[in-house]
Design a protein around this motif. Structure first.
Motif, PDB file in Angstrom:
ATOM      1  N   ARG A 219      -6.219  13.304  -0.249  1.00 61.22           N
ATOM      2  CA  ARG A 219      -5.336  12.154  -0.071  1.00 61.22           C
ATOM      3  C   ARG A 219      -5.659  11.093  -1.108  1.00 61.22           C
ATOM      4  NH1 ARG A 219      -5.805   8.823   5.457  1.00 61.22           N
ATOM      5  NH2 ARG A 219      -7.884   8.524   4.554  1.00 61.22           N
TER       6      ARG A 219
ATOM      7  N   SER B 126       0.838  -1.201   0.000  1.00 62.02           N
ATOM      8  CA  SER B 126       0.000   0.000   0.000  1.00 62.02           C
ATOM      9  C   SER B 126       0.873   1.251   0.000  1.00 62.02           C
ATOM     10  CB  SER B 126      -0.941   0.022   1.208  1.00 62.02           C
ATOM     11  OG  SER B 126      -0.204   0.123   2.417  1.00 62.02           O
TER      12      SER B 126
ATOM     13  N   LEU C  73      -3.778   0.327  -3.007  1.00 60.95           N
ATOM     14  CA  LEU C  73      -3.612  -0.942  -2.311  1.00 60.95           C
ATOM     15  C   LEU C  73      -3.540  -2.065  -3.334  1.00 60.95           C
ATOM     16  CD1 LEU C  73      -3.640  -2.769   0.251  1.00 60.95           C
ATOM     17  CD2 LEU C  73      -6.146  -2.789   0.046  1.00 60.95           C
TER      18      LEU C  73
ATOM     19  N   ASN D 286     -13.633   5.634  -5.178  1.00 58.09           N
ATOM     20  CA  ASN D 286     -12.792   4.447  -5.075  1.00 58.09           C
ATOM     21  C   ASN D 286     -13.041   3.534  -6.270  1.00 58.09           C
ATOM     22  OD1 ASN D 286     -11.170   2.492  -3.122  1.00 58.09           O
ATOM     23  ND2 ASN D 286     -12.860   1.308  -3.987  1.00 58.09           N
TER      24      ASN D 286
ATOM     25  N   SER E 124      -4.737   7.015  -2.129  1.00 57.47           N
ATOM     26  CA  SER E 124      -4.172   5.779  -1.583  1.00 57.47           C
ATOM     27  C   SER E 124      -4.306   4.654  -2.601  1.00 57.47           C
ATOM     28  CB  SER E 124      -4.859   5.397  -0.273  1.00 57.47           C
ATOM     29  OG  SER E 124      -6.254   5.265  -0.447  1.00 57.47           O
TER      30      SER E 124
ATOM     31  N   TYR F 275      -9.431   8.109  -3.636  1.00 58.49           N
ATOM     32  CA  TYR F 275      -9.124   9.523  -3.364  1.00 58.49           C
ATOM     33  C   TYR F 275     -10.200  10.063  -2.423  1.00 58.49           C
ATOM     34  CZ  TYR F 275      -8.635  14.543  -3.945  1.00 58.49           C
ATOM     35  OH  TYR F 275      -8.479  15.883  -3.708  1.00 58.49           O
TER      36      TYR F 275
ATOM     37  N   THR G  94       0.270   5.736   0.400  1.00 57.35           N
ATOM     38  CA  THR G  94      -0.635   6.860   0.657  1.00 57.35           C
ATOM     39  C   THR G  94       0.117   8.173   0.452  1.00 57.35           C
ATOM     40  OG1 THR G  94      -1.836   5.551   2.311  1.00 57.35           O
ATOM     41  CG2 THR G  94      -2.176   7.928   2.330  1.00 57.35           C
ATOM     42  N   TYR G  95      -0.525   9.079  -0.261  1.00 57.29           N
ATOM     43  CA  TYR G  95       0.075  10.400  -0.485  1.00 57.29           C
ATOM     44  C   TYR G  95      -0.931  11.475  -0.100  1.00 57.29           C
ATOM     45  CZ  TYR G  95       2.577  14.236  -2.682  1.00 57.29           C
ATOM     46  OH  TYR G  95       3.246  15.421  -2.900  1.00 57.29           O
ATOM     47  N   ASN G  96      -0.513  12.396   0.767  1.00 61.49           N
ATOM     48  CA  ASN G  96      -1.347  13.506   1.199  1.00 61.49           C
ATOM     49  C   ASN G  96      -0.932  14.782   0.470  1.00 61.49           C
ATOM     50  OD1 ASN G  96      -2.933  12.369   3.675  1.00 61.49           O
ATOM     51  ND2 ASN G  96      -0.817  11.696   3.999  1.00 61.49           N
TER      52      ASN G  96
END
Length: 291
Positions: free
Chosen positions: A245, A234, A249, A280, A247, A267, A236-238
């Motif tokens: 954000r 996984s 997976l 999603n 993400s 997102y 995740t980028y903020n």
């Protein structure tokens, strides 16, 4: 069932007991055709189910784990499992097929060829079929070990990466085992099952009748089973600019030479204190609704 965790300085420890009940079925397209279509539509066709398997497992899992920061932003974790096998069914498919043929009376008979090995454990206690919950739950002869591994990297304030591998291990069955090996070739399954249920005491002799129908021999053997291994990746980028954000997976399960791939991209964005917007997309291998 039970879980406890505690922290000593920067290291987190956990212990627990959990109950696991699982059923896994690997099916191919011909099995779905057999279930969906009528005998008439499959008449004359040989449906090969050589890759079809079934397994059931009921176990207690006693585990201990720890998670420790290695450096700033990098942590490792592991969990060790002691497995207590309570019951199990495992099939080994060495050749399974079905065909439908007209019986001349406006109907169709189903014929099967079945070369199967069916291993079971926990369904017979001390050589008899009388069930005792106490004996079932206190059987510590069927034991196994497994390990989970995980890592997390906080690249910076915005970007995080994590990976884990779960259930690397196996369990061995040595107690209350029964195995059946079938050697059925071109058996008229329709006629055989019809004769079974014509009997007044069909259910009381069902097991013996099925063994006779499929030319099954009964064995008593020990066996081991590898656990389905799961892999997760996984990221995740903020976004600093607007607070959103994204993400990603990736997941996979390895089971009897098959892999069940899945992936997800999401997102989300906060709309004030009380609302959140999220979109999603998920892909699952073999799922008919994949876009």
């Amino acid at each position: 069932l039970l879980f406890a965790g505690f922290k000593i300085k920067k290291t987190f420890f956990s212990v627990g007991v959990s109950q696991i009940l699982s059923l896994n079925i690997v099916a191919n397209n011909d099995l779905l055709k057999l279930m969906w279509y009528s005998n008439a539509q499959n008449a004359g066709r040989v449906l090969h189910l050589d890759n079809t398997t079934l397994s059931e497992s009921h176990m207690l899992d006693y585990h201990i784990g720890l998670s420790v920061p290695v450096t700033s932003g990098f942590s490792l974790g592991t969990r060790v499992h002691l497995l207590q096998g309570l019951s199990n069914i495992q099939t080994k498919n060495r050749g399974l097929s079905f065909t439908s043929q007209s019986n001349g009376n406006g109907g169709y008979d189903m014929y099967t060829t079945a070369y199967l090995l069916i291993n079971t454990s926990g369904f017979q206690q001390n050589g008899n079929n009388n069930f005792s919950a106490r004996q079932y739950l206190t059987n510590f002869i069927n034991l196994g070990l497994a390990v989970d591994l995980g890592a997390s990297i906080q690249v910076n304030d915005q970007f995080n990466i994590a990976a884990s591998v779960l259930d690397l291990g196996s369990i061995s069955y040595h107690s209350n085992n029964q195995s059946f090996q079938t050697n059925a070739k071109n058996i008229n399954l329709t006629a055989g099952l019809s004769n079974i249920f014509k009997s007044n005491n069909a259910l009381s002799h069902l097991g013996d009748t099925l063994k006779s129908l499929f030319h099954a021999t009964q064995l008593s053997k020990n066996y081991s089973v590898r656990l389905p291994t799961r892999i997760y990746l996984s990221a995740t980028y903020n976004f600093k600019q607007h607070g959103g954000r994204i993400s990603i997976l990736f997941a996979d399960e390895l089971y009897k030479g098959y892999n069940n791939l899945a992936g997800s991209v999401a997102y989300d964005y906060g709309l004030g204190k009380h609302f959140n917007f999220k979109v999603n997309y998920t892909y699952i291998k073999g799922d008919p609704v994949n876009v």
